[in-house]
Design a protein around this motif. Structure first.
Motif, PDB file in Angstrom:
ATOM      1  N   ASP A   1       1.248  -1.332  -0.397  1.00 21.83           N
ATOM      2  CA  ASP A   1      -0.113   0.069   0.125  1.00 21.83           C
ATOM      3  C   ASP A   1       0.697   1.495   0.135  1.00 21.83           C
ATOM      4  OD1 ASP A   1      -2.447  -1.397  -0.120  1.00 21.83           O
ATOM      5  OD2 ASP A   1      -2.458  -1.535   2.498  1.00 21.83           O
ATOM      6  N   GLU A   2       1.764   0.950   0.112  1.00 21.50           N
ATOM      7  CA  GLU A   2       2.763   1.986   0.741  1.00 21.50           C
ATOM      8  C   GLU A   2       3.217   2.692  -0.692  1.00 21.50           C
ATOM      9  OE1 GLU A   2       3.726  -0.954   0.838  1.00 21.50           O
ATOM     10  OE2 GLU A   2       6.069  -1.246   1.619  1.00 21.50           O
ATOM     11  N   LEU A   3       3.163   2.113  -1.655  1.00 22.53           N
ATOM     12  CA  LEU A   3       4.450   2.062  -3.398  1.00 22.53           C
ATOM     13  C   LEU A   3       3.609   3.343  -3.677  1.00 22.53           C
ATOM     14  CD1 LEU A   3       5.387  -1.032  -3.623  1.00 22.53           C
ATOM     15  CD2 LEU A   3       5.872   0.514  -2.443  1.00 22.53           C
TER      16      LEU A   3
ATOM     17  N   PHE B   1       8.144   5.787  -3.113  1.00 26.09           N
ATOM     18  CA  PHE B   1       8.390   5.323  -4.737  1.00 26.09           C
ATOM     19  C   PHE B   1       8.688   3.563  -5.254  1.00 26.09           C
ATOM     20  CE2 PHE B   1       9.125  10.002  -5.290  1.00 26.09           C
ATOM     21  CZ  PHE B   1       7.917  10.170  -5.689  1.00 26.09           C
ATOM     22  N   ASP B   2       8.304   2.817  -6.167  1.00 21.31           N
ATOM     23  CA  ASP B   2       8.604   1.647  -6.419  1.00 21.31           C
ATOM     24  C   ASP B   2      10.373   1.528  -6.749  1.00 21.31           C
ATOM     25  OD1 ASP B   2       8.934  -0.790  -7.319  1.00 21.31           O
ATOM     26  OD2 ASP B   2       7.106  -0.919  -8.243  1.00 21.31           O
ATOM     27  N   ALA B   3      10.925   1.241  -5.785  1.00 19.86           N
ATOM     28  CA  ALA B   3      12.053   0.689  -6.529  1.00 19.86           C
ATOM     29  C   ALA B   3      12.664  -0.875  -7.022  1.00 19.86           C
ATOM     30  CB  ALA B   3      12.956   1.327  -5.673  1.00 19.86           C
ATOM     31  N   ASN B   4      11.580  -1.605  -6.606  1.00 19.40           N
ATOM     32  CA  ASN B   4      11.870  -2.923  -7.026  1.00 19.40           C
ATOM     33  C   ASN B   4      11.554  -3.187  -8.773  1.00 19.40           C
ATOM     34  OD1 ASN B   4      13.073  -3.174  -4.334  1.00 19.40           O
ATOM     35  ND2 ASN B   4      11.455  -4.820  -4.057  1.00 19.40           N
TER      36      ASN B   4
ATOM     37  N   GLU C   1       0.105  -8.229   6.554  1.00 15.76           N
ATOM     38  CA  GLU C   1      -0.079  -7.672   5.057  1.00 15.76           C
ATOM     39  C   GLU C   1       0.894  -8.576   4.594  1.00 15.76           C
ATOM     40  OE1 GLU C   1      -2.292  -5.576   4.953  1.00 15.76           O
ATOM     41  OE2 GLU C   1      -2.953  -4.677   6.755  1.00 15.76           O
ATOM     42  N   ASP C   2       1.086  -9.737   4.751  1.00 15.96           N
ATOM     43  CA  ASP C   2       1.650 -10.103   3.849  1.00 15.96           C
ATOM     44  C   ASP C   2       1.172 -11.288   2.942  1.00 15.96           C
ATOM     45  OD1 ASP C   2       4.378  -9.371   4.484  1.00 15.96           O
ATOM     46  OD2 ASP C   2       4.394 -10.355   6.062  1.00 15.96           O
ATOM     47  N   HIS C   3       0.600 -10.688   1.841  1.00 10.97           N
ATOM     48  CA  HIS C   3      -0.545 -11.603   1.076  1.00 10.97           C
ATOM     49  C   HIS C   3       0.159 -12.082   0.261  1.00 10.97           C
ATOM     50  CE1 HIS C   3      -3.946  -9.251   2.936  1.00 10.97           C
ATOM     51  NE2 HIS C   3      -2.810  -8.441   2.646  1.00 10.97           N
TER      52      HIS C   3
ATOM     53  N   PRO D   1      12.029 -10.631  -0.797  1.00  8.71           N
ATOM     54  CA  PRO D   1      11.455  -9.465   0.429  1.00  8.71           C
ATOM     55  C   PRO D   1      11.353  -8.618  -0.338  1.00  8.71           C
ATOM     56  CG  PRO D   1      13.238 -10.969   0.410  1.00  8.71           C
ATOM     57  CD  PRO D   1      12.634 -11.785  -1.305  1.00  8.71           C
ATOM     58  N   GLY D   2      10.746  -8.198   0.019  1.00  3.31           N
ATOM     59  CA  GLY D   2      10.272  -6.048  -0.009  1.00  3.31           C
ATOM     60  C   GLY D   2      11.332  -5.451  -0.081  1.00  3.31           C
ATOM     61  N   ASN D   3      12.011  -5.475   0.478  1.00  2.22           N
ATOM     62  CA  ASN D   3      13.416  -4.806   1.075  1.00  2.22           C
ATOM     63  C   ASN D   3      14.520  -4.875  -0.177  1.00  2.22           C
ATOM     64  OD1 ASN D   3      13.531  -2.834   3.483  1.00  2.22           O
ATOM     65  ND2 ASN D   3      13.893  -5.159   5.181  1.00  2.22           N
TER      66      ASN D   3
HETATM   67  N1  LIG Z   1       9.205  -9.560  12.729  1.00  4.62           N
HETATM   68  C1  LIG Z   1      10.036 -10.202  11.357  1.00  4.62           C
HETATM   69  N2  LIG Z   1      10.182  -8.687  11.054  1.00  4.62           N
HETATM   70  C2  LIG Z   1      10.572  -8.882   9.672  1.00  4.62           C
HETATM   71  C3  LIG Z   1      11.194  -9.804   9.496  1.00  4.62           C
HETATM   72  C4  LIG Z   1      11.752 -11.036   9.870  1.00  4.62           C
HETATM   73  O1  LIG Z   1      12.635 -11.948  10.316  1.00  4.62           O
HETATM   74  N3  LIG Z   1      10.265 -10.872  11.085  1.00  4.62           N
HETATM   75  N4  LIG Z   1      12.507  -9.547   8.571  1.00  4.62           N
HETATM   76  C5  LIG Z   1      12.373  -8.544   7.363  1.00  4.62           C
HETATM   77  C6  LIG Z   1      12.946  -8.642   6.602  1.00  4.62           C
HETATM   78  S1  LIG Z   1      14.686  -9.079   7.062  1.00  4.62           S
HETATM   79  C7  LIG Z   1      12.792  -8.165   5.328  1.00  4.62           C
HETATM   80  S2  LIG Z   1      13.854  -8.111   4.137  1.00  4.62           S
HETATM   81  C8  LIG Z   1      10.895  -8.026   5.272  1.00  4.62           C
HETATM   82  C9  LIG Z   1      10.173  -9.122   4.545  1.00  4.62           C
HETATM   83  O2  LIG Z   1       9.483  -8.684   4.233  1.00  4.62           O
HETATM   84  P1  LIG Z   1       8.399  -8.962   2.838  1.00  4.62           P
HETATM   85  O3  LIG Z   1       8.927  -9.494   2.173  1.00  4.62           O
HETATM   86  O4  LIG Z   1       7.329  -9.161   3.338  1.00  4.62           O
HETATM   87  O5  LIG Z   1       8.396  -7.008   2.758  1.00  4.62           O
HETATM   88  P2  LIG Z   1       7.248  -6.095   3.653  1.00  4.62           P
HETATM   89  O6  LIG Z   1       7.450  -5.714   4.643  1.00  4.62           O
HETATM   90  O7  LIG Z   1       6.336  -5.884   1.859  1.00  4.62           O
HETATM   91  O8  LIG Z   1       8.261  -4.969   2.540  1.00  4.62           O
HETATM   92  C10 LIG Z   1       9.527  -4.469   3.481  1.00  4.62           C
HETATM   93  C11 LIG Z   1      10.257  -3.588   3.115  1.00  4.62           C
HETATM   94  O9  LIG Z   1      10.728  -3.140   1.815  1.00  4.62           O
HETATM   95  C12 LIG Z   1       9.926  -1.706   1.044  1.00  4.62           C
HETATM   96  N5  LIG Z   1       9.738  -2.429   0.175  1.00  4.62           N
HETATM   97  C13 LIG Z   1       8.520  -3.450  -0.474  1.00  4.62           C
HETATM   98  N6  LIG Z   1       8.239  -2.997  -1.487  1.00  4.62           N
HETATM   99  C14 LIG Z   1       9.079  -2.459  -2.047  1.00  4.62           C
HETATM  100  C15 LIG Z   1       9.021  -1.790  -3.503  1.00  4.62           C
HETATM  101  N7  LIG Z   1       8.258  -2.004  -4.344  1.00  4.62           N
HETATM  102  N8  LIG Z   1       9.872  -0.063  -3.966  1.00  4.62           N
HETATM  103  C16 LIG Z   1      10.721   0.002  -2.777  1.00  4.62           C
HETATM  104  N9  LIG Z   1      11.182  -0.069  -1.235  1.00  4.62           N
HETATM  105  C17 LIG Z   1       9.961  -1.394  -1.632  1.00  4.62           C
HETATM  106  C18 LIG Z   1       8.090  -1.700   2.687  1.00  4.62           C
HETATM  107  O10 LIG Z   1       8.333  -0.603   2.103  1.00  4.62           O
HETATM  108  C19 LIG Z   1       9.413  -1.922   3.666  1.00  4.62           C
HETATM  109  O11 LIG Z   1      10.283  -1.015   3.844  1.00  4.62           O
HETATM  110  O12 LIG Z   1      10.266  -7.923   6.334  1.00  4.62           O
HETATM  111  C20 LIG Z   1      11.309  -7.058   7.685  1.00  4.62           C
HETATM  112  N10 LIG Z   1      10.644  -7.556   8.532  1.00  4.62           N
END
Ligand SMILES: Nc1nc2c(c(=O)[nH]1)N[C@H]1C(S)=C(S)[C@@H](COP(=O)(O)OP(=O)(O)OC[C@H]3O[C@@H](n4cnc5c(N)ncnc54)[C@H](O)[C@@H]3O)O[C@H]1N2
Ligand code: MOO
Length: 418
Positions: free
Chosen positions: A201-203, A216-219, A272-274, A312-314
């Motif tokens: 939702d943040e993208l 901004f969507d970087a991925n 929100e990890d759909h 993963p999102g990061n």
């Molecule tokens: N309780 C826990 N929380 C988290 C853990 C964990 O083990 N326990 N692992 C962390 C790690 S490491 C990662 S990597 C992330 C991976 O989680 P997700 O795949 O579900 O990713 P999101 O939560 O959706 O996003 C993570 C981060 O990346 C940013 N993001 C997402 N998509 C984009 C995009 N297209 N372009 C730029 N940045 C993006 C998002 O805003 C978040 O900041 O989980 C951690 N948490």
């Protein structure tokens, strides 16, 4: 003919396994996946960048006939003595594409140019720089080995030889040998279509106005550029909101139009990890807790039979997982024969203490002194480090104390095909 579908359990992990080492995860991918695209015949130039769907045999030898490797004078080596030689020249010459039709009598020489077929009576050539020419004769010093400065027929490739194997990517060197051996069309795989979806939702789309709390969507640009570079046809599916319904819809569309789906975000088990939740519902999902850093949560599964890599999102974690897992999977699905990235052991320009249990990938670059530098931060949201780096340092699963000057394993981005 359509290749068989992947089986529903292709990402299932053995019972009781919670943390999969990187090598075990890669071995499972290799075991479970196979090529999913059909072959087609293409003319040589149009096949550049494609993958061979069958072995190719040479239609013609290279070289097709014995010829001269230099500009000089040709004769029978039997006519040459150790020390000074004087050989009269025959009328005419042999040039590339314009052969000499007669035979050169013993004790005579003929003017011959690079690439010219060696005429009858000639088996050896002397460089023109080593001769004096006067009065329709040449003088030079022997001895000269029989065959000197000539190229034998088929010394490179013999007609009928397999020159390139199924799974080879056709780049400039491959096009050269195919053309030289008379292969004008090849059977290649259709490019793998890779759908790229960003979730969250943040993208916001770069170029739009980002609201409060939006990034901004970087991925999506990153992953699209990455897989386009690998030879994929990118199917841009845009962004999906963090809702099961929105994601289900976009996955359905992607499964219709692509052979492999890459998502980023929503891979772990948060509220929100759909991506992981939906893949779980299909019954074909395995949340791979791969023992690596970054990139711990990765959701792998099938959606309507199409493999989904929930990265993963990061962004840094998405990038590393894409190189370490999605790329080898892409290679298999698209018919490329796998080759692990070339690694170089180079001295570290840093010191670091690493704990046991996870393989670590550091953003790195090779300094002008040949040492491996690492990016100043390991934070996986520090996207600038990806552009700073020209490769990754791979640290082993075990604990390790690295001192400056110790050899570390450096994988240049070029080794992955970037
Ligand atoms: N309780 C826990 N929380 C988290 C853990 C964990 O083990 N326990 N692992 C962390 C790690 S490491 C990662 S990597 C992330 C991976 O989680 P997700 O795949 O579900 O990713 P999101 O939560 O959706 O996003 C993570 C981060 O990346 C940013 N993001 C997402 N998509 C984009 C995009 N297209 N372009 C730029 N940045 C993006 C998002 O805003 C978040 O900041 O989980 C951690 N948490
Ligand atoms: O995948 Mo996370 O660091 O391990 O970003």
């Amino acid at each position: 003919m359509k290749p068989p579908a992947l089986t529903n359990d292709c990402f299932a992990l053995p019972q009781g396994i919670h943390w999969t080492p990187v090598d075990a995860a890669l071995a499972l991918l290799e075991e479970r996946l196979h090529v999913v695209v059909k072959g087609e015949d293409l003319p040589l130039l149009a096949a550049s960048g494609r993958v061979l769907a069958a072995d190719v045999t040479a239609q013609r030898s290279n070289p097709p006939a014995p010829n001269s490797a230099v500009d000089g004078y040709g004769f029978d080596a039997q006519s040459v003595v150790d020390g000074p030689n004087i050989l009269p020249l025959v009328d005419g010459r042999a040039a590339a594409g314009v052969p000499f039709s007669g035979a050169v009598p013993a004790g005579h020489a003929i003017r011959i140019l690079t690439g010219a077929c060696v005429p009858d009576g000639v088996n050896t050539v002397v460089l023109e720089e080593d001769c004096t020419v006067a009065d329709e004769a040449i003088a030079f010093n022997g001895p000269l080995k029989q065959g000197a400065n000539t190229r034998k027929s088929g010394e490179d490739v013999v007609a009928g030889d397999v020159i390139l194997k199924q799974g080879t990517v056709l780049a400039a060197p491959e096009l050269a040998i195919l053309a030289a051996t008379g292969v004008s069309s090849v059977q290649v795989y259709r490019p793998l279509r890779v759908a790229v979806i960003s979730t969250g939702d943040e993208l916001a789309e770069v170029g739009s106005v980002a609201g409060a709390g939006q990034i901004f969507d970087a991925n999506r640009p990153m992953l699209s550029a990455l897989f386009a570079r690998f030879g994929a046809t990118i199917v841009d599916m845009g962004q999906s909101r963090d809702s099961t319904e929105a994601l289900r819809k976009v996955l359905d569309e992607a499964a219709h139009s692509a052979d492999m789906i890459l998502t980023s975000g929503g891979a772990s088990a948060g509220d929100e990890d759909h991506v992981s939740r939906l893949l779980e519902q299909t019954g074909s999902m395995a949340l791979w807790r791969v023992a690596m850093k970054p990139g711990r949560p990765m959701a792998l599964g099938l959606w309507s039979g199409i493999p989904v890599f929930g990265l993963p999102g990061n962004p840094v974690a998405a990038f590393v997982c894409a190189l370490i897992f999605a790329k080898p999977a892409f290679d298999i699905l698209s018919g490329r024969t796998g080759r692990r990235p070339q690694a170089f052991w180079i001295p570290a320009a840093f010191s670091k203490s690493k704990k046991a249990g996870r393989r670590e990938y550091l953003r790195a670059r090779m300094g002008t002194d040949g040492r491996a530098e690492r990016f100043h931060s390991e934070g996986s949201g520090r996207i600038s480090g990806l552009a700073w780096a020209d490769g990754l340092i791979e640290l082993p699963d075990e604990a390790m104390d690295i001192a400056e000057g110790d050899l570390v394993k450096y994988l240049p981005f070029a080794s992955f095909g970037l």
